[in-house]
Design a protein around this motif. Sequence first.
Motif, PDB file in Angstrom:
ATOM      1  N   GLY A 145       0.791  -1.215   0.000  1.00 31.44           N
ATOM      2  CA  GLY A 145       0.000   0.000   0.000  1.00 31.44           C
ATOM      3  C   GLY A 145       0.824   1.265   0.000  1.00 31.44           C
ATOM      4  N   THR A 146       0.120   2.390   0.064  1.00 29.49           N
ATOM      5  CA  THR A 146       0.743   3.709   0.086  1.00 29.49           C
ATOM      6  C   THR A 146       0.040   4.591   1.115  1.00 29.49           C
ATOM      7  OG1 THR A 146      -0.727   4.607  -1.629  1.00 29.49           O
ATOM      8  CG2 THR A 146       1.327   3.575  -2.373  1.00 29.49           C
ATOM      9  N   VAL A 147       0.794   5.527   1.658  1.00 25.30           N
ATOM     10  CA  VAL A 147       0.234   6.566   2.522  1.00 25.30           C
ATOM     11  C   VAL A 147       0.587   7.907   1.882  1.00 25.30           C
ATOM     12  CG1 VAL A 147       0.248   7.642   4.800  1.00 25.30           C
ATOM     13  CG2 VAL A 147       0.452   5.141   4.594  1.00 25.30           C
ATOM     14  N   THR A 148      -0.427   8.695   1.590  1.00 24.29           N
ATOM     15  CA  THR A 148      -0.234   9.969   0.892  1.00 24.29           C
ATOM     16  C   THR A 148      -0.792  11.105   1.732  1.00 24.29           C
ATOM     17  OG1 THR A 148      -0.484   8.854  -1.236  1.00 24.29           O
ATOM     18  CG2 THR A 148      -0.679  11.247  -1.233  1.00 24.29           C
ATOM     19  N   ARG A 149      -0.054  12.181   1.834  1.00 23.80           N
ATOM     20  CA  ARG A 149      -0.548  13.375   2.515  1.00 23.80           C
ATOM     21  C   ARG A 149      -0.536  14.525   1.517  1.00 23.80           C
ATOM     22  NH1 ARG A 149       4.438  13.792   6.815  1.00 23.80           N
ATOM     23  NH2 ARG A 149       6.100  13.279   5.359  1.00 23.80           N
ATOM     24  N   ALA A 150      -1.559  15.353   1.578  1.00 23.87           N
ATOM     25  CA  ALA A 150      -1.675  16.476   0.651  1.00 23.87           C
ATOM     26  C   ALA A 150      -2.156  17.701   1.417  1.00 23.87           C
ATOM     27  CB  ALA A 150      -2.644  16.138  -0.478  1.00 23.87           C
ATOM     28  N   SER A 151      -1.694  18.871   0.992  1.00 20.45           N
ATOM     29  CA  SER A 151      -2.079  20.131   1.634  1.00 20.45           C
ATOM     30  C   SER A 151      -2.657  21.082   0.591  1.00 20.45           C
ATOM     31  CB  SER A 151      -0.877  20.791   2.317  1.00 20.45           C
ATOM     32  OG  SER A 151      -0.359  19.957   3.338  1.00 20.45           O
ATOM     33  N   SER A 152      -3.681  21.828   0.998  1.00 20.49           N
ATOM     34  CA  SER A 152      -4.305  22.822   0.124  1.00 20.49           C
ATOM     35  C   SER A 152      -4.203  24.191   0.786  1.00 20.49           C
ATOM     36  CB  SER A 152      -5.782  22.473  -0.119  1.00 20.49           C
ATOM     37  OG  SER A 152      -5.911  21.230  -0.774  1.00 20.49           O
ATOM     38  N   HIS A 153      -3.739  25.178   0.001  1.00 25.77           N
ATOM     39  CA  HIS A 153      -3.657  26.554   0.471  1.00 25.77           C
ATOM     40  C   HIS A 153      -4.514  27.425  -0.450  1.00 25.77           C
ATOM     41  CE1 HIS A 153      -0.239  25.729   3.225  1.00 25.77           C
ATOM     42  NE2 HIS A 153       0.015  24.774   2.339  1.00 25.77           N
ATOM     43  N   TYR A 154      -5.259  28.350   0.129  1.00 33.39           N
ATOM     44  CA  TYR A 154      -6.247  29.107  -0.623  1.00 33.39           C
ATOM     45  C   TYR A 154      -5.799  30.559  -0.813  1.00 33.39           C
ATOM     46  CZ  TYR A 154      -8.992  25.017   0.569  1.00 33.39           C
ATOM     47  OH  TYR A 154      -9.429  23.728   0.718  1.00 33.39           O
ATOM     48  N   PHE A 155      -6.112  31.116  -1.990  1.00 31.35           N
ATOM     49  CA  PHE A 155      -5.675  32.460  -2.341  1.00 31.35           C
ATOM     50  C   PHE A 155      -6.818  33.237  -3.000  1.00 31.35           C
ATOM     51  CE2 PHE A 155      -2.074  29.583  -2.457  1.00 31.35           C
ATOM     52  CZ  PHE A 155      -1.139  30.241  -1.671  1.00 31.35           C
ATOM     53  N   LEU A 158     -10.616  33.021  -2.092  1.00 34.65           N
ATOM     54  CA  LEU A 158     -10.704  31.930  -1.121  1.00 34.65           C
ATOM     55  C   LEU A 158      -9.709  32.065   0.013  1.00 34.65           C
ATOM     56  CD1 LEU A 158     -11.010  28.906  -3.592  1.00 34.65           C
ATOM     57  CD2 LEU A 158     -12.868  30.145  -2.465  1.00 34.65           C
ATOM     58  N   SER A 159      -9.034  33.208   0.085  1.00 30.44           N
ATOM     59  CA  SER A 159      -7.948  33.369   1.045  1.00 30.44           C
ATOM     60  C   SER A 159      -8.410  33.304   2.501  1.00 30.44           C
ATOM     61  CB  SER A 159      -7.220  34.692   0.793  1.00 30.44           C
ATOM     62  OG  SER A 159      -8.123  35.787   0.907  1.00 30.44           O
ATOM     63  N   ALA A 160      -9.710  33.473   2.738  1.00 35.62           N
ATOM     64  CA  ALA A 160     -10.208  33.422   4.114  1.00 35.62           C
ATOM     65  C   ALA A 160     -10.238  31.998   4.654  1.00 35.62           C
ATOM     66  CB  ALA A 160     -11.604  34.032   4.201  1.00 35.62           C
TER      67      ALA A 160
END
Length: 224
Positions: A145-155, A158-160
Motif C-alpha cells: 500500500g501507500t500513505v499519501t498526505r496532501a495540503s491545500s492553500h487558498y488564495f 478563497l484566502s479566508a
Amino acid sequence: MAAAQGRLSDGAGGMDDEKEGDGRESRTDQAPLPFRAAVDALKAARVRPQVEIEQVPPPQRLAPFAYALEATVVDGEQDLADGRLVLLHDPAGHDAWRGTFRLVTLVRAELEPEMAADPLLPEVCWSWLTGALQARGLSYGEPSGTVTRASSHYFGGLSARPAASQIEIRASWTPLESLSGAPDTGAHLGSWCDLLAQVAGLPPAGPGDASVVTLPQRRDPQSR
C-alpha cells in the motif's frame, strides 16, 4: 463520500478500478460457497456505532467476484473520516495475492497541517493498519500500500479559508483462509473499522486497542 470517488488498486498487481458495478453483488448468488460465506460474514459483522457502513456496487475487472462496502466515521453532524473496503475473490488463485481472496481499502481524513508536516506520519499511519489487524490476532499475507498526505492553500477570493491537509491510506492484503476456504472477513472488517476510527481521531474502543497510536482530533471536521 469523498473516499468513495477515488481509484482503488489491489496493491499487488497494479490493477485499478476503471468501472463501477451496476448495483449487483457481483453475482453473489452464483458465486462459490467460500465467497458467499465471506460476504455473509461481512453482513453479520457488528462495528462501533460511530462507523456507518453501507453496501455499494463493487468495482469490475479486478476479480471474478467482488463485494464492496463504504463507511463514514460520524460524530454528531460531522464526518471525520471515510473509506471503502472491497473483497475480491478469484477461485483460481492469484500469484500476486498468494491466495484466492484479497481485501483492498482506501481511507481518507482531514488533519491538522502541523500533523501533516510530521516526517514520521506515513510510517505511523501504516502501523495503524498492521496494528489493527494484529490487535485482533488476524493472520494475513502480502500486505501492500501507500500513505499519501496532501495540503491545500487558498488564495484570492478563497484566502479566508484556512489551509487544509488530508491523509490517504491505500492498502491491500491477503486474509488467511480457514479450513472451509473462506477467511474471517467479519474480523477483518472490524480491524478496518478500528483503522477508520483511529484515522478519525476517536479513542480506542476497548482495552485491546490501547497500545495503538491515535491521531489527535482534527480541527473543523467536515459537516454532514
